[in-house]
Each structure stands twice: as C-alpha cells, then as structure tokens.
Design an enzyme around this catalytic site. Structure first.
Site, PDB file in Angstrom:
ATOM      1  N   ASP A   7      -6.509   2.064  -5.878  1.00  0.00           N
ATOM      2  CA  ASP A   7      -5.741   1.582  -4.740  1.00  0.00           C
ATOM      3  C   ASP A   7      -4.687   2.657  -4.456  1.00  0.00           C
ATOM      4  O   ASP A   7      -4.449   3.560  -5.267  1.00  0.00           O
ATOM      5  CB  ASP A   7      -5.117   0.216  -5.018  1.00  0.00           C
ATOM      6  CG  ASP A   7      -4.723  -0.493  -3.714  1.00  0.00           C
ATOM      7  OD1 ASP A   7      -4.626   0.194  -2.664  1.00  0.00           O
ATOM      8  OD2 ASP A   7      -4.511  -1.711  -3.729  1.00  0.00           O
TER       9      ASP A   7
HETATM   10  C1  BGC Z   1      -3.882  -1.913  -0.304  1.00  0.00           C
HETATM   11  C2  BGC Z   1      -5.357  -1.665  -0.133  1.00  0.00           C
HETATM   12  C3  BGC Z   1      -5.567  -0.732   1.029  1.00  0.00           C
HETATM   13  C4  BGC Z   1      -4.818   0.545   0.779  1.00  0.00           C
HETATM   14  C5  BGC Z   1      -4.992   1.588   1.859  1.00  0.00           C
HETATM   15  C6  BGC Z   1      -3.075  -0.631  -0.363  1.00  0.00           C
HETATM   16  O1  BGC Z   1      -1.722  -0.894  -0.275  1.00  0.00           O
HETATM   17  O2  BGC Z   1      -3.648  -2.693  -1.456  1.00  0.00           O
HETATM   18  O3  BGC Z   1      -6.041  -2.867   0.054  1.00  0.00           O
HETATM   19  O4  BGC Z   1      -6.928  -0.520   1.233  1.00  0.00           O
HETATM   20  O5  BGC Z   1      -3.441   0.253   0.658  1.00  0.00           O
HETATM   21  O6  BGC Z   1      -4.323   1.236   3.005  1.00  0.00           O
END
Ligand code: BGC
Length: 871
Positions: free
Chosen positions: A285
């Site tokens: 993530d």
């Molecule tokens: C989120 C993800 C997301 C990523 C990219 C993170 O803060 O938890 O679900 O895909 O950011 O934007």
C-alpha cells in the site's frame, strides 16, 4: 493507559501455525497466548501454474536479458507525485516495457475526467447479481485501459467489514466472505478480460482506519487473528480472487500478529504465494514500505509509490528502501539474485498474461492537475512541463451498467400499506440535503472528502470524480409535477401538509479513508457512529410528526440505526439506496415510481443497537504505541454473531422486500462429485516449469549512473554513486530475520493451484430452487444458499453461512425461474488448524443446506442424504 501484558496475554488470540502437527486428529481451538506470526522463507517462485505458462515463458526470456538497473526499475515506484498516476514503476524501455501506471480505484478511474463513477462495492454486493458484478468489472477494465492505467487498484475485499464503523467497508462488497469472494472474482475476471491488471486489496486485517499506518509516536495496529478465523473469514475472498487469476495483490499497512504486512513472511510467502499459489506480484500500500531486505525476503515484489514509509524513513525526500538500496543488496549478496529475478518475472509475466505487450495505451491523464498542460513530475523542485491531460472520454455506455447496479441494489426495508411505488400524481414534499446537489458544485471536495448533497460514495482513494450527476431532486422533479423540495436538513417548521401529502425524507451516513477527516470522522465513523449524519433522525421524526405518510430514503456506507423512527406509524416506507455513484437520481426514481421493483438485499445486518455487536469490533483508539486488536469474536461477525448470541436484529443479513412476492418451491440438492473423504485429494507437486536464471551477481557497472544523465530531484532511480564499493562489501553480516532460510518449504498440502488445492473447488452439490412471482407486479428475486455444518466436524461453527446466491431475471406475475447454485468442497469445509487443511464431513453427512430470501427467511431445507422440503 497501556494494558498490562498479562491482560494482553489473555486477550490476544494466537496463531497455531507454528505448532501444527499433522498427526493430531482433534482440531485445535484458538488459545490465548500472545499473537505471533511465524517466519516462512524463502519466497515461493512463480511460474508453475499452467494457465500462466506462456506468460512466464515470455517473461523468462525477457528478464534473462535485463540489466540489474532495469530489474530494480520495475520493482520500485519513481516516487510520489513523480508521474501522472497514483504510482508508477520505472521502465525497461530497451526491452519494450514502459513505466507501469498503478492507479485507483475500485469504483472507477480516480481523479480524472470523462470516466464513469460506478456505484461502489457495497452497492454491487447489495444487488446479489453476478452478471452485473462481472459487467461492472468489464467497464472498470475498459476505462482503466482507455486512460492508460496498467494496474487498477481494486477490487477491495479487505476490510471484510468486521467493524460496522470501519471507514472503508463500503469499498468492498459486504460483510460476508462468500459474498465478497464471488463479487471480487467476477470483478477481477471482468476487469482483466480487457487487459487491465486488477489489484485485490488490502491483504489483510485492515479492519479499521484509525492508526492503520505507523506515524511519529504510533505504530500501525496489529490485527491479531487466529489461524482458523483467518482462513474461514479474512483470507477467503482473497483465495477466490487468486483463483480468478488476479494479477496483483496489495498488502495492507497494519501488522498481522505483530508483524507488519509488507514484511510478513507468513502472510506473503506462506499464505499468499505458497498456500494460495499466487502467480502475480505483490505491491505495498502507498508508503507502507518500511524495510528493504526484510520485505524483499518476505515476498514483496513492488514498492509503491517507491518512497520508504515511516518509521525509519522520511517519505517525500526522494528516499526509497528499494531503488538503489535494492541494487546494493543484490551486489553485496544480501538478497539472493533469484529473489529479484522472481520479483521481476512475476511483474513481467503478469504484464504478458493480460496482453499488455499488445498496444496497451500509455497514461493520457494526470491526477495532479485538471489542466491540459502541467509539470510532468510535480513532486520535483524543477520539473519539465508538457501535455498531461488529453481528456480521453472512456465512458462508453457504462452509465447503463452503473444505473442498473444502483437500481438493482436499492433495498426496500419497509413498505406499509404498499405506499410504494408512488404514483406520478402523488403530492410529494421532499426533505433533506441528501436529495440535492452539493451547493459548492460537483466534485467540490477532493477525493469526496465532504458530505454535501446526495451521498454517492464514501471518501478517499476509493472515490472517483462524478462526470455528471442527476440528483434525486432533479430526477423526481422530472417525473412528478406535484413535488415540492426542501433541500435542507432542518425541518421547516412553518409547513402545513395536506392530508394526502407524502413526505420523502433523505438521510445519509458517510465514511472514508483516514487521510481525510470529515465532520469529525477520521475515516471510521468514530463521531457519528451508526446514526444518520446531519441530525437525520430528527428530520425523519419531524416529518413523521406532521405527515401521515413518510418515505425515508437512506444513502449509507453501512449499517445505520433506525430505532428512533422506524416504528413510528407515519414512517411507512424505507428505501436503502446504499451508495449509488453517478446514477443516484434515475436509479432511485426507477424504483420510487415503480418502473422496477426493488430487488436489492442487505449485504450486512442492521442492528437495533450498536451494543448488539460483540464489544471486540469497536474502533480502537490509542495515541501512542501500538494497538493490539485481538479478533476475539473469531468467526462470529455480523449475522454469524447475531445468530449465536440469539439477538434479533432490526433487519437481518440478506433482507430485502419487493413490490411483489416470491414463492420458493421444489428445493433440490443434486450430488455432483462425491465428498468421499474428510480432506481433499492430495495436491500434485509443482511442475518443473519455474524459470531458472544464472545466479552470478551481475556486474556492478549495471547500476552505475549513465553518463550525462539529467537527474530529477526526488525521482527514484536504481543507480548507485559508487556501485563498485557496494559490490566489494560482500562480507555477509546482514542480520537476517528470525527463521530465514533459502531451503524451499515442503509444498503446503492445502495448496496446489491458484486459490489452493484444486480439489477444494470441485462442485459437490448443486442446489436448485424454483422461484415464482406470486404477486401482482413484475420483479426480481434473490435466492441465498446458507449451509449448516454438522457438529461431527468437532469444532464450533456458525449456525448458518452464506455460500452461494443467484438472482432471477425480471419475472412477470405468475412467471417462474429455476435457479441453480453450486456448492464446492471448500464451501462445506472448516479449516483444520492441526492438519493445516480444509476438512469436510464425509459424504456431506449431517450437512443442512438452506435456500432463502435472507438469513432469517429460509424457504427450503435439504439435508444431505434425506431430501429436501419447503419451509
Ligand atoms: C490506500 C489504497 C490506495 C492507495 C493509492 C492508499 O492510501 O489505502 O487503497 O490504492 O492509497 O492511492
């Protein structure tokens, strides 16, 4: 105050992974020792599943010709705000591999123009419609491809929805592993049929937003989950996703059993890559990457957006724990070259597997600006500029799918005196800001970080810009010339209704991702709890005090308490419209005025009181240190808990009325494959197809800065200033993680194919039921199949568990349709923590299979071996 370690020892549930003894025959229950995630090394390599054979062969050839710099390039993002997408890898242009664009999200292409804002997962779950689940997946994939997104960051099946206040439950499909699993698999198949790579997320235990990430002073919480619960609930939809051939998996921020997911070898190496046989690549993530070597050895394949996260790193200064550090760890021998080769092979094989080598578009949009031109690398101090947005319209006719989903998800909870559907000439008074537009304009808040106007989706990375919006107000006004609107949350005291007036009251409840706080709710619904926002309850009660007939329309991310008004005599109807996405208006009027009957069903339970849930599913807050979140309720979340605790909820899981009624008749259970053993047939060994590469450490010069290279500040490159020095420093003093080994593990017996042992997916029974429209209006019915497993399995198991569902076509009055739903061996199994395998009752003896319209409205029962009856 920090709890004493004794208390934690009692509270925390342990993983018996380490102690598993295949010879013991009695299933081990959860015990209460400290949570611990055992080491699992080395990383199982990809390339042994026949469906991926061609892609791996091509990848093998290509990766064999890559330099170290090119390999590292593909594993590490170029840095946050260092390109058009949420994240992008470096490239290997010499070999035809462009930078790969990874971008949100689960309901549409985020933060761009001319893209559909589909209804989010929770709404899709409420349709219980497999065809729509797949069709939306295709639409998402087509739009991702059209915008040049290589990896679309969805679907989301974690959180599963353990915590009703959890901020991101709405991105997933509902609080049940099978519902999530079926919907996720269909979404993935749809998306990937277009060439886009799906990214199922977040593995695993990301059940609340607050303290999901380590920040200064706090460490990301630890979800302490026992082995059986992990397999039967939280890992279940991921297994279905891997079975569906998902190309990538995103690792969550939190720890599982005190080991951060991004470097948790048991989760990535053990569960995902060995037991579930995952062939694609694992990505962090965003900014969840906190260690270099440990994460590499634990099985991580890609760092996004490339920068290292807290603790240990100050992100956004152009520092990565991979990039040049990964180059160094290869040159000095700390990380075996075959691990890097496997990482890159997985990435390239996935690219081939989806056909992205065939004319896949490059990104033609930018998340960073809505202007046509702008900086190419906005995160840099000085960035070259150019055309960044080409405003490519990728919507096609996806509004049709979006509207069908929003409409067929609408769940009728109450309809006294058949007040619905409304007649076109009914005199209507419409209340609530949730019926109208955002007064500040469409998409006034970035990432939907505000609750103004009709609630179409939650907030955060799982949102998308609305390309257009017809509000409920506009849609109602378009149909009825007898509607008056009061787009306010304060009931106008001066109003004097006529006796025949019908009040329609719009209320909502929002939630989202933790990086935005909306009206005091930091993602999770910590402030408003399960109550309607903006004093919605008061608005309903005020309307009920003046009108004889009130229809409540609810837009919500999850369960909402209705006790203050649901039994008031004037409150005749309640429509739960979930989160409708861009088609909020027409989908609602399709139902309100009776063009379609409501056919949505609740993808979760609606309780009478929040105290009806187990106390362990509350949001935990703690300003310092690390939260330990023991999953003490085990398998008993949502309806599984309500049944066990014998609590009658306000509305049970799966509930949903229609304007007509349905008869369920002739339930039958047809044996397909024999369930003639407790455990599935032994898996086959992995075939000998895994790519083999030379193991010599590559020349250090491969990661030297190219001559006359124009570096961009903060951009992440694979190069080292003095690669030769890295190479020389080969005395192997690295403190490898506990249990690290390069000797492959024995093949896990529960593995053997994508998603697990292929024998688990053998269909053992086919359930059939005839559904007849017994009312006077056309409509669609949903049949839900719940299984009851016998005590002979030797473990305490939830009374009923949803395992399958189907939805009829639109049935005219009197018309029938026979629905068929298959149950697999896995559907009838429990996870045996001792054998580390799925255990089923031989021949299905003692299994009861129910078909119903909700978990509390069962219409037929079949007992294996003794036939079926109507209930
Ligand atoms: C989120 C993800 C997301 C990523 C990219 C993170 O803060 O938890 O679900 O895909 O950011 O934007």
């Amino acid at each position: 105050m920090a709890p004493s370690s004794l208390k934690w020892a009692l509270l925390c549930v342990a993983l018996p992974w380490a102690q598993a003894s295949p010879s013991a025959s009695v299933l081990q229950s959860r015990d209460e020792a400290e949570a611990y995630s055992p080491p699992y090394y080395p990383t199982p390599k990809g390339g042994w599943i026949s469906d991926w054979a061609e892609a791996y062969e091509k990848a093998h050839k290509l990766v064999s010709n890559m330099t170290l710099a090119e390999k590292v390039n593909l594993t590490t993002g170029t840095g946050i705000y260092m390109g058009p997408c949420a994240g992008q890898t470096g490239s290997a242009l010499r070999l035809g591999i462009p930078q790969l664009c990874l971008h949100d999200g689960p309901l549409g292409v985020r933060n761009t123009d001319h893209a559909t804002a589909f209804p989010p997962g929770i709404t899709v779950g409420a349709t219980f419609d497999k065809e729509l689940m797949h069709r939306r997946g295709v639409g998402l994939g087509e739009e991702a491809r059209g915008k040049g997104v290589n990896v679309l960051l969805g679907p989301s099946v974690g959180p599963l929805g353990r915590k009703p206040r959890g901020g991101r439950n709405w991105e997933g499909f509902g609080m049940d592993p099978s519902l999530q699993g079926v919907a996720s698999a269909l979404t993935i198949q749809g998306m990937q049929s277009t060439g886009a790579i799906a990214c199922v997320k977040h593995l695993i235990g990301n059940e609340q937003e607050v303290h999901r990430m380590s920040l200064l002073g706090t460490q990301a919480y630890s979800s302490n989950i026992d082995d059986r619960t992990l397999h039967e609930l939280y890992l279940w939809p991921f297994a279905d996703s891997v079975k569906a051939g998902v190309g990538s998996v995103m690792i969550s921020y939190n720890d599982v059993n005190r080991s951060s997911c991004s470097q948790n070898s048991k989760v990535i190496n053990g569960l995902l890559k060995d037991e579930l046989g995952f062939q694609g690549f694992v990505v962090t993530d965003w900014l969840a990457h906190i260690s270099g070597v440990s994460s590499t050895l634990a099985g991580l394949d890609m760092s996004m957006p490339g920068d290292g996260g807290i603790p240990g790193n100050i992100p956004l200064l152009g520092h990565s724990v991979w990039g040049p550090e990964l180059s160094r760890s290869i040159l000095n021998g700390t990380v075996p070259l075959d691990r890097l080769n496997d990482m890159v092979t997985r990435i390239v094989a996935t690219w081939y597997q989806m056909g992205q080598d065939q004319d896949y578009p490059l990104p033609n949009f930018s998340v960073n600006t809505e202007d046509a031109e702008g900086p190419l690398y906005p995160g840099a101090l000085f960035s070259p500029t150019g055309v960044v947005n080409q405003f490519v319209d990728v919507q096609s006719d996806h509004n049709v799918t979006a509207r069908a989903i929003a409409r067929d998800a609408i769940t009728l909870l109450k309809n006294q005196d058949n007040i619905l559907p409304l007649r076109r000439n009914d005199s209507l008074k419409v209340f609530g800001s949730d019926a109208g537009p955002d007064p500040d304009g469409l998409n006034s808040c970035s990432d939907k970080g505000c609750n103004k106007g009709v609630l179409t989706m939650g907030w955060g990375s799982g949102s998308a810009r609305l390309p257009s919006l017809v509000t409920p107000q506009e849609a109602i006004a378009n149909i009825s010339s007898h509607a008056e609107f009061f787009i306010t949350d304060k009931f106008p005291s001066s109003i004097t209704p006529n006796p025949n007036d019908i009040a329609i009251v719009f209320i909502n409840s929002d939630s989202g991702e933790n990086y935005i706080t909306v009206e005091g709710n930091p993602g999770d619904r910590t402030k408003d709890g399960l109550y309607a926002w903006h004093k919605g309850d008061d608005l309903v009660k005020a309307a009920a005090a003046k009108f004889h007939s009130v229809v409540v329309v609810l837009h919500a991310v999850g369960p909402v308490l209705m006790e203050e008004w649901i039994d008031l005599a004037p409150v005749k109807a309640v429509l739960h419209a979930h989160l409708p996405g861009q088609e909020a208006g027409w989908s609602l009027t399709d139902i309100l005025f009776g063009d379609s009957s409501p056919s949505g069903h609740l993808p979760y339970t609606i309780p009478r009181s929040e105290s009806d849930y187990p106390s362990s599913v509350a949001i935990i807050q703690q300003p310092f240190g690390q939260i330990q979140d023991p999953f003490t309720e085990g398998l008993y979340i949502d309806y599984r808990h309500f049944q066990k605790a014998n609590i009658t909820p306000r509305f049970p899981f799966g509930f949903g009325l229609s304007y007509t009624t349905f008869n369920f008749s002739r339930p039958s259970l047809v044996p397909i494959n024999p369930l003639d053993s407790e455990y599935p047939a032994p898996r086959s060994p992995k075939p000998d197809t895994i790519p083999i590469y030379p193991t010599d450490i590559p020349p250090a010069a491969e990661v030297a800065w190219p001559k006359h290279f124009n570096r961009i500040w903060r951009y992440l490159y694979p190069y080292l200033d003095n690669p030769a020095a890295a190479a020389k420093n080969s005395s192997n003093t690295y403190p490898y993680p506990e249990g690290y080994s390069t000797t492959p593990q024995p093949d896990p017996r529960a593995g053997g194919g994508e998603g697990g042992n292929p024998a688990l997916w053998e269909v053992v029974f086919s359930v059939q039921v005839q559904v007849t429209n017994a009312g006077a209006r056309k409509g669609r019915a949903v049949a839900q199949v719940y299984v009851e497993l016998p005590a002979s399995l030797g473990v305490d198991t939830p009374q009923l568990q949803l395992r399958q569902f189907e939805k009829t076509a639109v049935l005219a009055p009197g018309q029938s349709e026979t629905l068929t739903m298959d149950l697999t061996r896995k559907d009838l199994s429990v996870w045996d923590v001792v054998a580390q395998d799925w255990k089923a009752p031989v021949n299905g003896d003692g299994v009861n299979v129910y078909v119903g319209e909700s978990v509390a409205d069962l219409r037929g029962r079949c007992t294996v071996g003794s036939g079926c009856s109507k209930l």
